[in-house]
Scaffold this motif. Structure first.
Motif, PDB file in Angstrom:
ATOM      1  N   CYS A   1      10.758 -24.404  17.387  1.00  7.70           N
ATOM      2  CA  CYS A   1      11.639 -23.243  17.256  1.00  7.70           C
ATOM      3  C   CYS A   1      13.110 -23.609  17.126  1.00  7.70           C
TER       4      CYS A   1
ATOM      5  N   CYS B   1      15.519 -23.524  13.966  1.00  5.17           N
ATOM      6  CA  CYS B   1      15.988 -22.229  13.459  1.00  5.17           C
ATOM      7  C   CYS B   1      16.764 -21.454  14.527  1.00  5.17           C
ATOM      8  N   HIS B   2      16.200 -21.379  15.755  1.00  6.87           N
ATOM      9  CA  HIS B   2      16.823 -20.530  16.775  1.00  6.87           C
ATOM     10  C   HIS B   2      17.831 -21.270  17.651  1.00  6.87           C
TER      11      HIS B   2
ATOM     12  N   MET C   1      10.361 -14.739   9.331  1.00  2.74           N
ATOM     13  CA  MET C   1       9.759 -15.801  10.161  1.00  2.74           C
ATOM     14  C   MET C   1       8.255 -15.867   9.904  1.00  2.74           C
TER      15      MET C   1
HETATM   16  C1  HEC Z   1      11.920 -21.406   9.902  1.00  2.25           C
HETATM   17  C2  HEC Z   1      12.779 -20.787  10.868  1.00  2.25           C
HETATM   18  C3  HEC Z   1      12.160 -20.210  12.123  1.00  2.25           C
HETATM   19  C4  HEC Z   1      11.368 -20.844  13.033  1.00  2.25           C
HETATM   20  C5  HEC Z   1      10.835 -22.258  13.003  1.00  2.25           C
HETATM   21  C6  HEC Z   1      11.124 -19.890  14.097  1.00  2.25           C
HETATM   22  N1  HEC Z   1      11.744 -18.711  13.817  1.00  2.25           N
HETATM   23 FE1  HEC Z   1      11.769 -17.059  14.977  1.00  2.25          FE
HETATM   24  N2  HEC Z   1      12.813 -16.067  13.570  1.00  2.25           N
HETATM   25  C7  HEC Z   1      13.280 -16.610  12.394  1.00  2.25           C
HETATM   26  C8  HEC Z   1      13.973 -15.591  11.631  1.00  2.25           C
HETATM   27  C9  HEC Z   1      14.624 -15.777  10.295  1.00  2.25           C
HETATM   28  C10 HEC Z   1      13.879 -14.408  12.387  1.00  2.25           C
HETATM   29  C11 HEC Z   1      14.407 -13.033  12.027  1.00  2.25           C
HETATM   30  C12 HEC Z   1      13.281 -12.310  11.337  1.00  2.25           C
HETATM   31  C13 HEC Z   1      13.766 -11.057  10.710  1.00  2.25           C
HETATM   32  O1  HEC Z   1      13.996 -10.073  11.430  1.00  2.25           O
HETATM   33  O2  HEC Z   1      13.881 -11.074   9.492  1.00  2.25           O
HETATM   34  C14 HEC Z   1      13.156 -14.748  13.601  1.00  2.25           C
HETATM   35  C15 HEC Z   1      12.860 -13.844  14.609  1.00  2.25           C
HETATM   36  C16 HEC Z   1      12.322 -14.186  15.826  1.00  2.25           C
HETATM   37  C17 HEC Z   1      12.145 -13.272  16.949  1.00  2.25           C
HETATM   38  C18 HEC Z   1      12.588 -11.817  16.967  1.00  2.25           C
HETATM   39  C19 HEC Z   1      11.678 -10.932  16.186  1.00  2.25           C
HETATM   40  C20 HEC Z   1      12.237  -9.542  16.042  1.00  2.25           C
HETATM   41  O3  HEC Z   1      11.441  -8.589  16.127  1.00  2.25           O
HETATM   42  O4  HEC Z   1      13.435  -9.393  15.849  1.00  2.25           O
HETATM   43  C21 HEC Z   1      11.581 -13.988  17.965  1.00  2.25           C
HETATM   44  C22 HEC Z   1      11.222 -13.466  19.343  1.00  2.25           C
HETATM   45  C23 HEC Z   1      11.375 -15.334  17.478  1.00  2.25           C
HETATM   46  N3  HEC Z   1      11.833 -15.427  16.181  1.00  2.25           N
HETATM   47  C24 HEC Z   1      10.842 -16.362  18.231  1.00  2.25           C
HETATM   48  C25 HEC Z   1      10.533 -17.616  17.711  1.00  2.25           C
HETATM   49  C26 HEC Z   1       9.881 -18.660  18.460  1.00  2.25           C
HETATM   50  C27 HEC Z   1       9.452 -18.564  19.913  1.00  2.25           C
HETATM   51  C28 HEC Z   1       9.733 -19.718  17.601  1.00  2.25           C
HETATM   52  C29 HEC Z   1       9.031 -21.021  17.862  1.00  2.25           C
HETATM   53  C30 HEC Z   1       7.637 -20.955  18.087  1.00  2.25           C
HETATM   54  C31 HEC Z   1      10.325 -19.348  16.332  1.00  2.25           C
HETATM   55  N4  HEC Z   1      10.797 -18.070  16.438  1.00  2.25           N
HETATM   56  C32 HEC Z   1      10.384 -20.169  15.228  1.00  2.25           C
HETATM   57  C33 HEC Z   1      13.151 -17.912  11.981  1.00  2.25           C
HETATM   58  C34 HEC Z   1      12.385 -18.866  12.619  1.00  2.25           C
END
Ligand code: HEC
Length: 209
Positions: free
Chosen positions: A112, A115-116, A162
């Protein structure tokens, strides 16, 4: 025999053969007659399936791998939902201890953080370079208020930009990661009152120079 007769015999023979054996791939209500036994129906092991040993035992998937066609029990652990409903579970359906959180921390770093961000605020190179310009800030109130089951759903199935992580992160690790995401959130949302009284005393009287 003139050439006309030969063609007629050939066409008739072809019609008889197709009539009996059918065209490869044709759908029948009963199995077609096989002149030579069809290798599709031989006894063999398919890739990504459980292999049966001659004594009937099944070879289990290698630990740490995720079988392609796995059949999961529809319980809270696998779905993030309260069994038999479409409501998310409030809390991680596992015993949450230090070991689980530390595992989550390590896995969060792998899956994660690029990205985060390591702190969860989404201020990463991915955002700065515009590769992923709308990465979520996991400290956002809306996300902090989500149930554990909903975050599990986001990680498992993906959301908007995501992608799904169910094929690359085993289920228990997905829950462990959520445990760690919660500790990241609490690290910013918590107040002095959340610290046990005993520890509070110690921290307040610790010199910080
Ligand atoms: C390749 C990049 C990427 C990775 C790797 C990634 N995320 Fe995300 N994540 C995003 C993006 C971009 C968004 C925003 C999505 C949107 O609202 O368009 C997001 C949104 C989220 C959200 C919020 C969803 C919402 O309803 O707004 C959560 C919680 C989250 N990610 C948790 C995780 C966790 C835990 C991991 C690891 C397992 C992870 N992400 C891995 C890119 C990533």
């Amino acid at each position: 025999m003139n050439s006309r007769t030969v063609i007629i015999i050939f066409v008739l023979a072809l019609a008889i053969i197709i009539g009996i054996a059918g065209i490869r791939g044709m759908k029948f209500s009963s199995p077609p007659l096989e002149i030579f036994s069809d290798m599709v129906r031989q006894n063999k092991s398919h890739p990504q399936t459980l292999i049966s040993l001659p004594d009937g035992r099944k070879l289990a998937p290698v630990s740490g791998t995720i079988p392609f066609n796995r059949v999961e029990e529809k319980d809270s652990f696998n779905t993030g939902l309260i069994t038999g409903t479409t409501n998310y579970v409030e809390l991680i359906p596992l015993a949450v201890d230090k070991k689980l959180i530390l595992r989550g921390k390590e896995r969060y770093g792998v899956f994660c953080s690029h990205c985060h961000g390591l702190s969860g605020d989404g201020n990463t190179v991915a955002r700065k370079t515009g590769t992923m310009s709308i990465v979520a800030n996991l400290h956002e109130k809306r996300i902090a208020k989500m149930t554990d089951g909903e975050i599990f759903n986001v990680v498992t199935h993906g959301r908007n930009l995501m992608s799904s992580h169910s094929a690359i992160i085993p289920t228990s690790d997905r829950w462990a990661i959520i445990g760690y995401v919660r500790t990241l959130q609490i690290s910013r949302l918590g107040t002095v009152d959340d610290i046990p009284a005993q520890e509070r005393e110690r921290l307040l009287h610790t010199e910080t120079n």
